[in-house]
Write a protein that holds these residues in place. Structure first.
Motif, PDB file in Angstrom:
ATOM      1  N   ARG A 117       0.820  -1.226   0.000  1.00 54.21           N
ATOM      2  CA  ARG A 117       0.000   0.000   0.000  1.00 54.21           C
ATOM      3  C   ARG A 117       0.851   1.271   0.000  1.00 54.21           C
ATOM      4  N   GLN A 118       2.037   1.190  -0.564  1.00 57.76           N
ATOM      5  CA  GLN A 118       2.890   2.357  -0.745  1.00 57.76           C
ATOM      6  C   GLN A 118       3.190   2.490  -2.235  1.00 57.76           C
ATOM      7  N   LEU A 119       3.326   3.736  -2.689  1.00 55.57           N
ATOM      8  CA  LEU A 119       3.591   4.000  -4.098  1.00 55.57           C
ATOM      9  C   LEU A 119       5.081   4.240  -4.304  1.00 55.57           C
ATOM     10  N   TYR A 120       5.635   3.577  -5.315  1.00 46.17           N
ATOM     11  CA  TYR A 120       7.059   3.696  -5.650  1.00 46.17           C
ATOM     12  C   TYR A 120       7.210   4.178  -7.085  1.00 46.17           C
ATOM     13  N   ILE A 121       8.340   4.849  -7.351  1.00 48.03           N
ATOM     14  CA  ILE A 121       8.688   5.255  -8.711  1.00 48.03           C
ATOM     15  C   ILE A 121      10.057   4.680  -9.042  1.00 48.03           C
ATOM     16  N   TYR A 122      10.204   4.178 -10.256  1.00 51.07           N
ATOM     17  CA  TYR A 122      11.463   3.544 -10.653  1.00 51.07           C
ATOM     18  C   TYR A 122      12.510   4.611 -10.952  1.00 51.07           C
ATOM     19  N   ARG A 123      13.732   4.413 -10.427  1.00 54.63           N
ATOM     20  CA  ARG A 123      14.814   5.391 -10.564  1.00 54.63           C
ATOM     21  C   ARG A 123      16.055   4.744 -11.176  1.00 54.63           C
ATOM     22  N   HIS A 124      16.007   4.422 -12.474  1.00 59.77           N
ATOM     23  CA  HIS A 124      17.147   3.882 -13.224  1.00 59.77           C
ATOM     24  C   HIS A 124      17.546   2.458 -12.831  1.00 59.77           C
ATOM     25  N   ASN A 125      17.625   2.158 -11.529  1.00 65.46           N
ATOM     26  CA  ASN A 125      18.062   0.812 -11.142  1.00 65.46           C
ATOM     27  C   ASN A 125      17.295   0.243  -9.953  1.00 65.46           C
ATOM     28  N   HIS A 126      16.404   1.003  -9.356  1.00 72.33           N
ATOM     29  CA  HIS A 126      15.587   0.486  -8.256  1.00 72.33           C
ATOM     30  C   HIS A 126      14.371   1.388  -8.068  1.00 72.33           C
ATOM     31  N   SER A 127      13.430   0.910  -7.286  1.00 72.01           N
ATOM     32  CA  SER A 127      12.203   1.667  -7.030  1.00 72.01           C
ATOM     33  C   SER A 127      12.330   2.442  -5.730  1.00 72.01           C
ATOM     34  N   GLN A 128      11.969   3.713  -5.790  1.00 76.09           N
ATOM     35  CA  GLN A 128      12.062   4.604  -4.632  1.00 76.09           C
ATOM     36  C   GLN A 128      10.661   4.941  -4.138  1.00 76.09           C
ATOM     37  N   ARG A 129      10.474   4.833  -2.853  1.00 78.65           N
ATOM     38  CA  ARG A 129       9.165   5.134  -2.276  1.00 78.65           C
ATOM     39  C   ARG A 129       8.876   6.629  -2.387  1.00 78.65           C
ATOM     40  N   LEU A 130       7.681   6.948  -2.858  1.00 78.88           N
ATOM     41  CA  LEU A 130       7.273   8.348  -2.989  1.00 78.88           C
ATOM     42  C   LEU A 130       6.722   8.869  -1.665  1.00 78.88           C
ATOM     43  N   PRO A 131       6.868  10.158  -1.405  1.00 82.12           N
ATOM     44  CA  PRO A 131       6.388  10.710  -0.132  1.00 82.12           C
ATOM     45  C   PRO A 131       4.871  10.687  -0.034  1.00 82.12           C
ATOM     46  N   GLU A 132       4.395  10.822   1.184  1.00 81.15           N
ATOM     47  CA  GLU A 132       2.950  10.854   1.417  1.00 81.15           C
ATOM     48  C   GLU A 132       2.306  11.992   0.616  1.00 81.15           C
ATOM     49  N   ARG A 133       1.117  11.726   0.081  1.00 77.86           N
ATOM     50  CA  ARG A 133       0.301  12.704  -0.638  1.00 77.86           C
ATOM     51  C   ARG A 133       0.985  13.243  -1.893  1.00 77.86           C
ATOM     52  N   PHE A 134       1.880  12.461  -2.468  1.00 81.74           N
ATOM     53  CA  PHE A 134       2.546  12.888  -3.700  1.00 81.74           C
ATOM     54  C   PHE A 134       1.544  13.014  -4.839  1.00 81.74           C
TER      55      PHE A 134
ATOM     56  N   ALA B 201      -8.674  14.595  -4.598  1.00 81.41           N
ATOM     57  CA  ALA B 201      -7.253  14.203  -4.532  1.00 81.41           C
ATOM     58  C   ALA B 201      -7.074  12.971  -3.661  1.00 81.41           C
ATOM     59  N   GLU B 202      -7.777  12.918  -2.528  1.00 79.10           N
ATOM     60  CA  GLU B 202      -7.663  11.756  -1.629  1.00 79.10           C
ATOM     61  C   GLU B 202      -8.166  10.488  -2.308  1.00 79.10           C
ATOM     62  N   ALA B 203      -9.229  10.635  -3.101  1.00 77.76           N
ATOM     63  CA  ALA B 203      -9.751   9.474  -3.824  1.00 77.76           C
ATOM     64  C   ALA B 203      -8.744   8.999  -4.872  1.00 77.76           C
ATOM     65  N   CYS B 204      -8.017   9.947  -5.480  1.00 78.45           N
ATOM     66  CA  CYS B 204      -6.973   9.574  -6.445  1.00 78.45           C
ATOM     67  C   CYS B 204      -5.827   8.851  -5.750  1.00 78.45           C
ATOM     68  N   GLU B 205      -5.489   9.271  -4.526  1.00 77.05           N
ATOM     69  CA  GLU B 205      -4.440   8.589  -3.765  1.00 77.05           C
ATOM     70  C   GLU B 205      -4.774   7.111  -3.589  1.00 77.05           C
ATOM     71  N   GLU B 206      -6.033   6.816  -3.351  1.00 79.29           N
ATOM     72  CA  GLU B 206      -6.460   5.432  -3.160  1.00 79.29           C
ATOM     73  C   GLU B 206      -6.521   4.688  -4.495  1.00 79.29           C
ATOM     74  N   GLN B 207      -7.046   5.344  -5.521  1.00 80.95           N
ATOM     75  CA  GLN B 207      -7.197   4.699  -6.825  1.00 80.95           C
ATOM     76  C   GLN B 207      -5.844   4.362  -7.451  1.00 80.95           C
ATOM     77  N   ILE B 208      -4.840   5.218  -7.262  1.00 77.10           N
ATOM     78  CA  ILE B 208      -3.539   4.987  -7.894  1.00 77.10           C
ATOM     79  C   ILE B 208      -2.907   3.688  -7.380  1.00 77.10           C
ATOM     80  N   LEU B 209      -3.214   3.315  -6.143  1.00 80.20           N
ATOM     81  CA  LEU B 209      -2.692   2.059  -5.595  1.00 80.20           C
ATOM     82  C   LEU B 209      -3.295   0.861  -6.314  1.00 80.20           C
ATOM     83  N   HIS B 210      -4.464   1.064  -6.894  1.00 77.45           N
ATOM     84  CA  HIS B 210      -5.109   0.006  -7.682  1.00 77.45           C
ATOM     85  C   HIS B 210      -4.663   0.066  -9.138  1.00 77.45           C
TER      86      HIS B 210
END
Length: 465
Positions: free
Chosen positions: A102-119, A144-153
């Protein structure tokens, strides 16, 4: 055009990694420079990438005038994920969004980095117009809060490395170590989830003579050295690959080198890949467990005075453990790190079972290093010169552990465990200390027990009932 900073990084890496091809080093130097970009910088890149003739709703098959609020949220989040997977994301390279626990990550060239809260909330607000949203939507906090939840899906679920081999993520690729000892360097890909990357290249030609000389001095028994490196190597696989169920303890009074070992291995594994919670913090607070998830190792320079034995046993066994997030949703931990602790003396426990005892690896550091021979820069010197070589020692130990399916036996460590067992059993320790058995006298139980309780109070031991 290649920047001056990239060239400077390339020159430093070339001096450090003579066995790695120049083209590969330049690629790594460029990605290293780009990794200095912060998640907030991605907002600007996203707004550039999102400029197109896109129509909201088309990616979910609904006309714009037929969209409900929920449809808008779904369409926008699917679009955000689509854009993250586009090639050529400026200095971001492939920037795929991935979800894990239930955390969102973004890929950074060689690994995935966790994005900050409410990004995602900030992204929606910054790029609302480009996403074809009305102002009333992208400025609305509930939208925006609903998008935070939907993006995890909408984002892809993380795919962890396969369990048929050991995978180590380094700057020049993903090193695959097969059970038969075969090693292959695979290209980086966002399709396999790594939340870490070791801060140097794999180079099988590198050695570590300085580190080996240091180990020979502070932990002179060869078998104990082998066991320590095997335990460190075990951080690269889970118990689903090989069940080991151990926690490590470096024990000894000060000025014996264990802190330098800690500094060196912390540098080899990457400081951000190691958590530093004490045994007491890990086992006595349910809200500390989330800080362990995804780390290669938890290594604390302090043990703590008391701990919950059941949690320790479950963590070392890598059983299902639920981590609770304060004001958030709990989750089942999938990547539990190995546990290692430094201490002047071994932890005590109320648990007298073999279940606890068999989980302990005690590394005794008994060699005192006089101040005249202490070098405060030793760890940094060894890391600068020998990080890839130390990794090679760890990989060799890892292969040995896989073949043996158990840790190398050490007489010194067995003696340390036996000493802990005796000290841990306060009744045995009392009998040894009091000399009552040697006196060959008959004494009443009440008298002996009273003396025993008194001895426990004076020595700080826990009396058995």
């Amino acid at each position: 055009m290649t920047s001056v900073r990239v060239i400077r990084t390339y020159n430093l890496m070339q001096a450090r990694h003579e066995g790695v091809a120049a083209k590969e080093l330049m690629r790594i130097a460029e990605s290293a420079e780009n990794r200095k970009l912060q998640p907030e910088d991605y907002l600007h890149q996203f707004m550039i990438s999102c400029i197109s003739n896109w129509t909201i709703g088309e990616n979910i098959g609904i006309a714009p005038d037929k969209l409900s609020k929920t449809d808008k949220i779904t369409s926008v989040c699917e679009r955000i994920v689509e854009i993250s997977e586009l090639p050529g994301q400026g200095g971001w390279g492939k920037s795929n969004f991935t979800t894990h626990n239930r955390q969102l990550y973004i890929y950074r060239h060689n690994h995935s980095q966790r994005l900050p809260e409410r990004f995602i909330s900030r992204l929606i607000k910054a790029a609302g117009l480009q996403l074809r949203l009305h102002q009333a939507d992208y400025l609305n906090v509930k939208f925006a809060e609903a998008c935070e939840e939907q993006i995890l899906h909408s984002a892809k679920q993380a795919t962890l490395p396969p369990k048929n081999a050991v995978y180590i993520n380094v700057l020049n690729g993903v090193l695959q170590v097969l059970p038969n000892g075969t090693k292959r360097l695979l290209p980086h890909t966002p399709d396999i989830f790594f939340s870490y990357c070791l801060p140097y290249c794999y180079d099988e030609s590198e050695g570590a003579p300085l580190f080996q000389d240091f180990l020979n001095e502070v932990l002179p028994e060869r078998e104990a050295q082998m066991c320590l490196l095997e335990f460190i190597g075990s951080c690269f696989f889970s118990n689903k690959f090989l069940k080991i169920e151990k926690g490590g303890f470096l024990i000894g009074e000060g000025e014996n080198g264990k802190s330098v070992v800690y500094d060196i291995i912390r540098g080899v594994l990457g400081a951000s890949n190691i958590s530093g919670l004490t045994l007491a913090e890990i086992t006595n607070s349910k809200f500390m467990l989330p800080y362990l998830e995804g780390k290669l190792m938890n290594w604390s320079s302090d043990i703590g005075r008391s701990f919950e034995e059941d949690i320790f046993k479950r963590l070392t066994s890598q059983e299902i453990v639920t981590a609770e997030v304060k004001y958030g949703k709990s989750f089942e931990m999938q990547q539990i790190p190995r546990l290692l602790f430094n201490g002047n003396e071994m932890v005590t426990s109320k648990d007298k079972s073999k279940g606890l005892e068999r989980r302990l690896l005690i590394f005794p550091f008994k060699v005192h290093i006089p101040k005249s021979r202490q070098n405060p820069m030793l760890a940094q010197l060894i890391l600068t010169e020998e990080s890839p070589g130390i990794l090679n020692l760890i990989i060799a130990a890892l292969h040995r552990l896989i073949n043996q399916k158990t840790f190398t036996e050490s007489k010194m460590m067995n003696a340390a465990l036996e000493e802990w067992r005796t000290d841990h059993n306060s009744a045995v320790a009392f009998i040894d200390a009091s000399g009552m058995v040697a006196s060959n006298q008959t004494m009443k139980f009440t008298y002996v027990y009273a003396k025993y309780v008194e001895w426990c109070y004076d020595s700080g031991a826990k009396a058995m009932e």
